[in-house]
Design an enzyme around this catalytic site. Structure first.
Site, short mmCIF file in Angstrom:
data_model
loop_
_atom_site.label_atom_id
_atom_site.label_comp_id
_atom_site.label_asym_id
_atom_site.label_seq_id
_atom_site.Cartn_x
_atom_site.Cartn_y
_atom_site.Cartn_z
N GLY A 12 0.84 -1.19 0.00
CA GLY A 12 0.00 0.00 0.00
C GLY A 12 0.87 1.24 0.00
O GLY A 12 1.98 1.23 -0.52
N CYS A 13 0.39 2.27 0.61
CA CYS A 13 1.10 3.55 0.66
C CYS A 13 2.38 3.43 1.47
O CYS A 13 2.38 2.90 2.57
CB CYS A 13 0.17 4.57 1.29
SG CYS A 13 0.92 6.16 1.61
N PHE A 14 3.47 3.96 0.93
CA PHE A 14 4.74 3.86 1.66
C PHE A 14 4.75 4.68 2.94
O PHE A 14 5.49 4.39 3.86
CB PHE A 14 5.96 4.15 0.80
CG PHE A 14 5.98 5.38 -0.05
CD1 PHE A 14 5.27 6.53 0.23
CD2 PHE A 14 6.77 5.38 -1.20
CE1 PHE A 14 5.32 7.65 -0.58
CE2 PHE A 14 6.84 6.51 -2.02
CZ PHE A 14 6.11 7.65 -1.70
#
Length: 186
Positions: A12-14
């Site tokens: 997902g989002c870092f």
């Protein structure tokens, strides 16, 4: 430092992964970036287009005497959903896929074995779609993406998406948090 002291993962989002691993004992550096694609030196905008093949990832530098690679992966699998292809929550696209980019054969074997065990135990109810691939090149994300949660924790995205992941880490992996007496498993 040898490659075995690095782990590169995407789920997902870092910003989410970075915030989670900031609290884990034995981590000496975390860099948000891009890997797994075909475009050299991609920008955030390019990666967000979903056309570069890259995933948003974090590259962890860790001290194996403080935490083992398998422990890093256990945190990874409990703080994101590895059963949804190309998405994590509301973030949708190949850049948000679940991916482990291994640095050597030992890491590959550890990742594959852990996934097999999680599948055999039916931990998630749905099949794990996490990709396990060799790391080719890691590209560091722009400075504004480094330490994002630390600098922006009161923003709505951070409160609604990242904070619950950090809370889950604290609940499920209290023994792996900074300030806890931890030692690698025997």
């Amino acid at each position: 430092m040898s490659s075995s002291n690095h782990a590169t993962i995407g789920g997902g989002c870092f910003w989410c992964l970075e915030a989670v691993y900031e609290e884990v004992s034995g981590i000496t550096d975390i860099v948000s970036g891009y890997a797994g694609g075909h475009v050299q030196n991609p920008s955030y905008r390019q990666v967000c287009s979903g056309t570069t093949g890259h995933a948003e990832v974090v590259q962890l530098t860790y001290d194996p005497s403080g935490i083992e690679y398998q422990d890093l992966l256990e945190v990874f699998f409990t703080t994101h959903n590895p059963t949804t292809k190309d998405r994590e929550g509301a973030d949708v696209g190949p850049q948000y896929r679940s991916i482990i980019l291994y640095h050597d054969d030992e890491q590959r074997e550890t990742a594959e074995s852990l996934i097999e065990n999680l599948e055999a135990d039916g931990v998630f109810g749905d099949p794990i779609v996490t990709e396990v691939e060799p790391l080719d090149t890691f590209y560091r994300a722009e400075d504004k993406h480094q330490d994002y949660y630390e600098r922006n924790s009161s923003q709505p995205y951070c409160q609604t998406v990242i904070s619950p992941k950090v809370a889950k880490l604290r609940k499920k992996h209290a023994d792996k948090l900074q300030g806890q007496a931890t030692s690698p498993s025997s």
